[in-house]
Design an enzyme around this catalytic site. Structure first.
Site: not given
Length: 367
Positions: A76, A99
């Protein structure tokens, strides 16, 4: 996030909480004053986007020779931070996960729209960073922002997300991160091996543990940084505040619904009472609106009192044609009684029984 510094190396372990960006910069600037080469050892499952950007910008703008070693996972926001320098290396058994940014908010549709717009801007920023470091097209890297995309060291090197692969710092059992529930679970595979024993002394741990247990804090433990614990307390406070507000709003709605129901019932009772008054001949139908306003303003009890003290309206024709009630004994009536109860009968009496009428009249006026 836990920061530990040893010579020219700063180790960054854990979730990136609010405030961790400032703490990193403080540690990083001290190293910049002392060393030409700085190594950042990174193991994180992500966290605060804004604090992550502070970390990214501090590394990216540094005039020093900065290397990032991914010693576990960079997931992330951790993956974004890893792109702050071209000298990024990953242990052979490590992983990277990319993501789109995510978050949550509370409020009106306008608030949600503004938050969605902010997330889109952050997503564009992520895409630009990935394009710059890899040299790939926007269309190519934007696919990495759809869902969770895991990269092993070999895959990350192939995609130019890292500059090289280094030897593992610790051995962990081989596993597939895509089969695990979250990046936090993948993070936990390495975490215990990287948290130094001397970060928090025993007294701090003993203080944190009962606080965490008493408040039921989520996502932290006694090894977590003070910032992380404070953030967890704030999050719990915000969640409880939102829950209380939701309950209060629900109770207010119940009260509003009851008030509306009572008003509906009251209006129905007023309408029914007015209809009875019209039927009884106490008021005219065209006056219904006037009495309805009285009922709604002053209440049905006031309207009942008005109608109780109101005589039945009689038309002139009805009064003329109404025959006296023969069943009523009028023998003891005086002049006033006749005038009140049967004025038409009194008038007729002056013709049918003038003697009786004269006696009543003289008694009335003392003649």
């Amino acid at each position: 996030m836990i920061f530990t510094v040893e010579e020219n190396t700063i180790k960054c372990i854990g979730v990136i909480w609010d405030g961790d960006g400032v703490r990193f910069i403080q540690e990083f600037q001290r190293l910049e004053m002392m060393y030409e080469n700085i190594i950042i050892k990174l193991h994180t499952d992500g966290g605060s986007v804004f604090d992550g950007n502070l970390i990214f910008n501090a590394i990216n703008s540094s005039k020093k020779d900065v290397e990032i070693h991914i010693i576990g996972i960079a997931a992330s926001m951790g993956a974004v931070i890893s792109q702050s320098t071209s000298k990024v290396y990953m242990v052979e058994n490590g992983f990277m996960m990319i993501h789109a940014p995510s978050g949550y908010t509370y409020g009106t549709a306008s608030v949600f729209e503004k938050y969605a717009s902010l997330l889109r801007q952050i997503e564009t920023n992520f895409s630009n960073k990935l394009q710059k470091i890899t040299g790939k097209s926007k269309q190519y890297v934007d696919k990495w922002l759809v869902g969770d995309n895991w990269f092993s060291a070999e895959q990350a090197l192939k995609e130019k997300l890292i500059a090289g692969i280094i030897e593992p710092e610790t051995e962990v059992e081989r596993f597939d991160p895509t089969q695990m529930e979250s990046q936090s679970e993948v993070f936990a595979k390495f975490a215990a091996l990287y948290i130094p024993n001397n970060v928090n002394n025993n007294s701090e741990i003993e203080m944190k543990k009962p606080i965490i247990e008493a408040l039921g804090l989520q996502g932290v433990n006694e090894q977590s940084s003070d910032t992380a614990v404070i953030q967890a307390v704030q999050q719990k406070h915000d969640d409880e505040k939102a829950q209380i507000k939701a309950q209060l709003d629900a109770e207010k709605q119940k009260v509003a619904d009851l008030q509306a129901k009572l008003e509906e019932q009251s209006n129905g009772a007023v309408t029914s009472l007015i209809a009875e008054a019209v039927k009884a001949g106490k008021i005219k139908k065209e006056d219904e609106a006037t009495y309805e306003a009285i009922g709604k303003t002053s209440g049905i009890e006031a309207l009942q009192t008005v109608f109780a003290n109101m005589n039945v309206r009689k038309t002139i024709a009805g009064t003329i044609n109404q025959a006296p009630d023969a069943s009523v004994d009028r023998a003891n009536w005086d002049f006033d009684k006749w005038q009140k109860e049967d004025p038409r009968g009194l008038e007729a009496l002056s013709t049918s029984n003038p003697e009786q009428f004269k006696q009543l009249f003289n008694a009335k006026y003392n003649k």
